[in-house]
Design a protein around this motif. Structure first.
Motif, PDB file in Angstrom:
ATOM      1  N   SER A  10       0.850  -1.182   0.000  1.00 25.50           N
ATOM      2  CA  SER A  10       0.000   0.000   0.000  1.00 25.50           C
ATOM      3  C   SER A  10       0.891   1.238   0.000  1.00 25.50           C
ATOM      4  O   SER A  10       2.055   1.169   0.370  1.00 25.50           O
ATOM      5  N   GLU A  11       0.317   2.329  -0.452  1.00 23.67           N
ATOM      6  CA  GLU A  11       1.085   3.565  -0.584  1.00 23.67           C
ATOM      7  C   GLU A  11       0.304   4.742  -0.029  1.00 23.67           C
ATOM      8  O   GLU A  11      -0.917   4.738  -0.010  1.00 23.67           O
ATOM      9  N   ILE A  12       1.050   5.752   0.379  1.00 28.06           N
ATOM     10  CA  ILE A  12       0.479   7.060   0.673  1.00 28.06           C
ATOM     11  C   ILE A  12       0.518   7.794  -0.657  1.00 28.06           C
ATOM     12  O   ILE A  12       1.574   7.879  -1.287  1.00 28.06           O
ATOM     13  N   ILE A  13      -0.609   8.315  -1.094  1.00 26.78           N
ATOM     14  CA  ILE A  13      -0.715   8.875  -2.448  1.00 26.78           C
ATOM     15  C   ILE A  13      -1.313  10.273  -2.412  1.00 26.78           C
ATOM     16  O   ILE A  13      -2.257  10.536  -1.675  1.00 26.78           O
ATOM     17  N   THR A 149      -2.430  14.957 -15.161  1.00 25.57           N
ATOM     18  CA  THR A 149      -2.524  14.380 -13.831  1.00 25.57           C
ATOM     19  C   THR A 149      -1.257  13.583 -13.530  1.00 25.57           C
ATOM     20  O   THR A 149      -0.747  12.880 -14.398  1.00 25.57           O
ATOM     21  N   LEU A 150      -0.764  13.709 -12.325  1.00 26.32           N
ATOM     22  CA  LEU A 150       0.317  12.830 -11.871  1.00 26.32           C
ATOM     23  C   LEU A 150       0.089  12.499 -10.417  1.00 26.32           C
ATOM     24  O   LEU A 150      -0.611  13.214  -9.703  1.00 26.32           O
ATOM     25  N   ARG A 151       0.637  11.364 -10.003  1.00 27.38           N
ATOM     26  CA  ARG A 151       0.526  10.927  -8.613  1.00 27.38           C
ATOM     27  C   ARG A 151       1.911  10.826  -8.017  1.00 27.38           C
ATOM     28  O   ARG A 151       2.823  10.281  -8.626  1.00 27.38           O
ATOM     29  N   LEU A 152       2.055  11.340  -6.814  1.00 21.64           N
ATOM     30  CA  LEU A 152       3.254  11.106  -6.022  1.00 21.64           C
ATOM     31  C   LEU A 152       2.866  10.136  -4.922  1.00 21.64           C
ATOM     32  O   LEU A 152       1.775  10.240  -4.364  1.00 21.64           O
ATOM     33  N   ALA A 153       3.763   9.215  -4.628  1.00 19.87           N
ATOM     34  CA  ALA A 153       3.440   8.194  -3.643  1.00 19.87           C
ATOM     35  C   ALA A 153       4.696   7.737  -2.916  1.00 19.87           C
ATOM     36  O   ALA A 153       5.819   7.889  -3.417  1.00 19.87           O
ATOM     37  N   THR A 154       4.478   7.178  -1.755  1.00 21.31           N
ATOM     38  CA  THR A 154       5.538   6.507  -1.008  1.00 21.31           C
ATOM     39  C   THR A 154       4.909   5.272  -0.374  1.00 21.31           C
ATOM     40  O   THR A 154       3.748   5.307   0.036  1.00 21.31           O
ATOM     41  N   PRO A 155       5.646   4.170  -0.341  1.00 22.76           N
ATOM     42  CA  PRO A 155       5.066   2.967   0.261  1.00 22.76           C
ATOM     43  C   PRO A 155       4.921   3.125   1.767  1.00 22.76           C
ATOM     44  O   PRO A 155       5.701   3.835   2.403  1.00 22.76           O
ATOM     45  N   THR A 156       3.913   2.472   2.317  1.00 22.91           N
ATOM     46  CA  THR A 156       3.815   2.429   3.768  1.00 22.91           C
ATOM     47  C   THR A 156       4.867   1.437   4.238  1.00 22.91           C
ATOM     48  O   THR A 156       5.178   0.471   3.547  1.00 22.91           O
ATOM     49  N   GLN A 157       5.442   1.697   5.381  1.00 21.33           N
ATOM     50  CA  GLN A 157       6.534   0.856   5.875  1.00 21.33           C
ATOM     51  C   GLN A 157       5.991  -0.416   6.502  1.00 21.33           C
ATOM     52  O   GLN A 157       5.184  -0.363   7.406  1.00 21.33           O
ATOM     53  N   ASP A 158       6.473  -1.552   6.004  1.00 21.20           N
ATOM     54  CA  ASP A 158       6.070  -2.856   6.508  1.00 21.20           C
ATOM     55  C   ASP A 158       7.241  -3.806   6.323  1.00 21.20           C
ATOM     56  O   ASP A 158       7.496  -4.280   5.226  1.00 21.20           O
ATOM     57  N   ASP A 159       7.979  -4.085   7.393  1.00 15.79           N
ATOM     58  CA  ASP A 159       9.174  -4.917   7.311  1.00 15.79           C
ATOM     59  C   ASP A 159       8.892  -6.339   6.862  1.00 15.79           C
ATOM     60  O   ASP A 159       9.791  -7.032   6.406  1.00 15.79           O
ATOM     61  N   GLU A 160       7.654  -6.808   6.982  1.00 15.85           N
ATOM     62  CA  GLU A 160       7.350  -8.172   6.575  1.00 15.85           C
ATOM     63  C   GLU A 160       7.457  -8.348   5.072  1.00 15.85           C
ATOM     64  O   GLU A 160       7.590  -9.459   4.590  1.00 15.85           O
TER      65      GLU A 160
END
Length: 176
Positions: A10-13, A149-160
């Protein structure tokens, strides 16, 4: 050398819009500001909205990537953006391998990332800051997106979701 790749579940978008007709050769007609500088403004906004997070992925269609290429003045043999192979979300394991295979048959060298707006240091150098999570902005082509349109995103942190010892071999170029 082995390294870790984070699988993005999942990402923060944040989605940003602009008018492509306002640009000529990568520069805004009204004030001469480059589209690259506009993307940097979007990066600053993303960080402001999500304190402590920096955008790692830029999703846009091919037309927007071409606008960014022109704004950055890239050589004609370079092409910005990695094609998504798993829908409209970046698969950090599969997408690079598929794109490197495609690149073997391309007349262009694919540029997979550009410097983040946050990579420039106070003394003018460009650098990664792993401690803060500042890395290059990965360029991802999602042709299901509309022009402007463009999207900026970063993944949510999940070490698994981490994998180790993934090696990507790209004989066409090296990152220096």
């Amino acid at each position: 050398m082995p390294y870790k790749i984070l699988l993005m579940e999942s990402e923060i978008i944040e989605t940003y819009t602009f008018n492509p007709q306002d640009y000529l050769d990568g520069m805004r007609k009204t004030d001469g500001k480059s589209f690259r500088d506009i993307v940097k403004e979007f990066e600053y906004d993303f960080h402001k909205r999500h304190s402590g997070e920096y955008a790692l992925n830029l999703y846009a269609n091919s037309c927007t990537m071409h606008l960014l290429e022109r704004a950055c003045g890239v050589a004609s043999f370079l092409s910005y953006g990695m094609d998504l192979t798993q829908g409209n979300v970046f698969d950090a394991v599969e997408d690079p391998f598929v794109n490197h295979a495609i690149e073997k048959y391309s007349k262009n060298i694919i540029v997979y990332g550009i410097d983040s707006a946050y990579m420039e240091t106070a003394d003018g150098y460009i650098g990664i800051n792993e401690e803060k999570g500042i890395f290059p902005l990965t360029l991802l082509i999602d042709n299901s997106m509309r022009d402007g349109t463009l999207r900026l995103a970063t993944p949510t942190q999940d070490d698994e979701g981490e994998k180790e010892n993934v090696v990507i071999d790209s004989p066409k170029f090296e990152y220096a």
